[in-house]
Design an enzyme around this catalytic site. Structure first.
Site, mmCIF file in Angstrom:
data_model
loop_
_atom_site.group_PDB
_atom_site.id
_atom_site.type_symbol
_atom_site.label_atom_id
_atom_site.label_comp_id
_atom_site.label_asym_id
_atom_site.label_seq_id
_atom_site.Cartn_x
_atom_site.Cartn_y
_atom_site.Cartn_z
ATOM 1 N N GLU A 231 0.880 -1.167 0.000
ATOM 2 C CA GLU A 231 0.000 0.000 0.000
ATOM 3 C C GLU A 231 0.916 1.215 0.000
ATOM 4 O O GLU A 231 1.483 1.578 1.031
ATOM 5 C CB GLU A 231 -0.903 -0.001 1.234
ATOM 6 C CG GLU A 231 -1.803 -1.220 1.356
ATOM 7 C CD GLU A 231 -2.915 -1.260 0.318
ATOM 8 O OE1 GLU A 231 -3.031 -0.299 -0.472
ATOM 9 O OE2 GLU A 231 -3.647 -2.255 0.289
ATOM 10 N N CYS A 265 -2.251 9.242 2.263
ATOM 11 C CA CYS A 265 -2.037 8.756 0.895
ATOM 12 C C CYS A 265 -3.261 8.993 0.022
ATOM 13 O O CYS A 265 -3.139 9.119 -1.200
ATOM 14 C CB CYS A 265 -1.647 7.279 0.898
ATOM 15 S SG CYS A 265 -2.794 6.203 1.771
#
Length: 463
Positions: A231, A265
């Site tokens: 990720e 993010c």
């Protein structure tokens, strides 16, 4: 690598911790493997009991955990509390659904008279979790809740600036009743990653972090023939079409870009606005950003937290200066931020043409890229002009149109009429340089399990 807890608001060093020794790492792996061999045989009901207990502790002591998160990485105390509650919700989700998500699956076969086929999902062993600093608890819980529920063990290597949050995560699971060794926090040195992933008792690694870190860890895992789940970064687009509710879209854009001081993010890093409403949106957006108040993150009146460290602030400054050298126009918004602490004044960046590589960078802090789109097709083109493919958002009063535009955006997630916010019951993950694999719900719990086929065939069936 030094593990030090430094308050981003005051600059005060709160605590330091020594690196783990090779012997301590090996001992932790041995203990984890022994615990796993027993844990894999426990019932889902027993695992659920412990997940629920962990959730109850977080809800009971939300302020204790949230305060520590704010002290170590600087986020607003109100945001820290929401993170702790989200972590509790993830534990509760797997306490309720893990058994159903991993139940054996009957497979259709061409001739049922020849027998039956079943797919069973079995735990594999020890998972190494390498987690970042921006969500001290959520990032940890979204890997340990599914993996412990599946029957695996987890070794945690948390960010070096969060040693106290890492330690309290282990204490949480111990208080919840998790058997010793199943979840361990280790203050590992850099060389320990290869040591751990080379160990045959370790089945893979889950990393949340930068693109650079992902490249290194995925290569190390690949060398050891271990599965990796990545990720990584994101430069999410936030598309506002001409038929959107401009006032609400601008309000959500301010929140979507600046929550957690822009260190997310899935922040709304690239605002892509239709030409017809661009000027009005810009006016509202700048007004909303200007109203943000920088200050003590423990103060309820503060709405803009410092970034996580002085180093992070300096990295952002270097990125901005490099973008300006290649033609980007940068405007500071709002009042100057305090000089004490690692505050970063919000910036608006425009004029990012095709010759400016900065349009492909991730700015991990309150720096907004703004693009004017001629029409829907142009908005989609700009959104897809990125090496990243994590998330995005589309604002329009026509939900059918929004879903259609979402289908054209090459990312792992798209929200319609809302900024992308992680939730306990939705999957999380991206494509392209944003990584691979998924976390949460049924996708996350199945990342590190053996999908074993059991085919029962009549002994007299022809070959």
């Amino acid at each position: 690598m030094a593990y030090a807890s430094t308050n981003p608001f005051t600059g005060e060093v709160l605590a330091t911790f020594p690196n783990a020794t090779d012997a301590e790492v090996q001992a932790a792996l041995t203990q984890a493997n022994a615990a796993y061999e027993k844990w894999r045989e426990t019932s889902f009901a027993e695992r659920a009991r412990i997940m629920k207990a962990a959730a109850d502790i977080l809800r009971r002591d939300v302020d204790k955990y949230a305060r520590l998160g704010t002290l170590e990485m600087g986020k607003l105390f109100s945001e820290s509390k929401k993170e702790v509650i989200l972590s509790a919700e993830i534990f509760e989700y797997y306490a309720k659904y893990a058994e159903e998500l991993l139940k054996p699956e009957s497979l259709p076969i061409a001739d049922p008279a020849e027998g039956k086929a079943v797919l069973v999902h079995e735990p594999l062993g020890i998972v190494l979790a390498i987690e970042p600093w921006n969500f001290p608890f959520y990032q940890v819980v979204r890997i340990i809740a599914p993996q412990l529920s599946a029957g695996n063990a987890v070794i945690l290597k948390h960010a070096s600036n969060l040693p106290q949050c890492a330690a309290i995560c282990e204490e949480l699971m111990k208080e919840a009743g998790l058997p010793a060794g199943l979840f361990r926090n280790l203050y590992t040195a850099r060389h320990h990653t290869e040591m751990i992933l080379s160990d045959p008792r370790v089945v893979g690694v889950a990393l949340t972090g930068s693109e650079g870190a992902g490249t290194i860890i995925a290569a190390t895992a690949g060398k050891a023939l271990k599965k990796s789940m990545m990720e990584l970064g994101g430069a999410d687009s936030f598309i506002v079409l001409e038929d959107a509710d401009v006032e609400k879209a601008a309000k959500f854009a301010v929140i979507g870009r600046h929550w957690n001081a822009g260190q997310v993010c899935v922040s709304a890093k690239r605002l892509i606005v239709a030409d017809a409403i661009y000027d009005r949106f810009l006016e509202l957006y700048k007004k909303g950003v200007a109203e943000l108040k920088a200050g003590d993150p423990m103060d309820p009146a503060t709405t803009l937290a410092p970034v996580c460290s002085q180093g992070a602030k300096e990295d952002l400054e270097r990125q901005v200066e490099e973008a300006k050298k290649h033609g980007a126009k940068v405007e500071a918004i709002g009042a100057p931020v305090p000089e004490k602490g690692s505050f970063f004044r919000p910036l608006l960046m425009t004029g990012l043409d095709s010759n400016n590589a900065a349009r492909h960078w991730e700015f991990f802090g309150p720096v907004t890229q703004l693009y004017r789109a001629k029409d829907e097709d142009d908005a989609v083109r700009i959104a897809n002009d990125s090496p990243y493919g994590l998330g995005g958002a589309v604002f329009t009063k026509d939900e059918t149109r929004g879903a259609h535009v979402a289908s054209r955006i090459r990312t792992g997630m798209v929200f319609i009429n809302h900024p992308l916010i992680p939730k306990a019951d939705l999957p999380f993950g991206g494509i392209k340089n944003s990584g691979f694999g998924r976390e949460l719900i049924g996708l996350g719990i199945k990342e590190f399990v053996n999908h074993k086929l059991i085919n029962i065939v009549d002994i007299d069936a022809p070959l």
